[in-house]
Design a protein around this motif. Sequence first.
Motif: not given
Length: 164
Positions: A7-13, A17-24
Amino acid sequence: MADFADLVEANAAYAESFSDGGFDGIARAGVGIVTCMDSRIEPLEMLGLKLGDAKILRTPGGRVTHTTLEALVIAVHLLGVKRILIVAHTRCAMASSTTQELRDRIEASAGQDASWLTITATADQLESLADDVQKLRTHPLVPEDVIVGGFVYDVDTGLIHRKY
């Protein structure tokens, strides 16, 4: 850490490409969803929503518990929720077993007494759904302009049907 390595490995992947940060934290579509913890349910996808659109609360059977109600009050007053869907589903263990049957199964698995455990099994899923919808519609801290609907999700077709 090997017990969670996959699961940690899948999270790293995922994070690469995570681009959804910064939500309020505000529910962008103004939607709150209460549904079951059943892994056959994808709350956002089944309603055509995306990350950040809704506040999602999961309980056994999709029931409105004390904690769920507390979260919904916060959601409507602080997080932009204006519509709440309570979504039960077909072939739910909480609607096809009695509280005692579930406790017995837990006791057999745990090897100890579970008689004290609060379990929200229901003999009549639609009646329980109606009760939960009414509980929200009449709660003094849920404003009258918040729309509450009760639905049943069919785990075999992917369709939701409004009941209340």
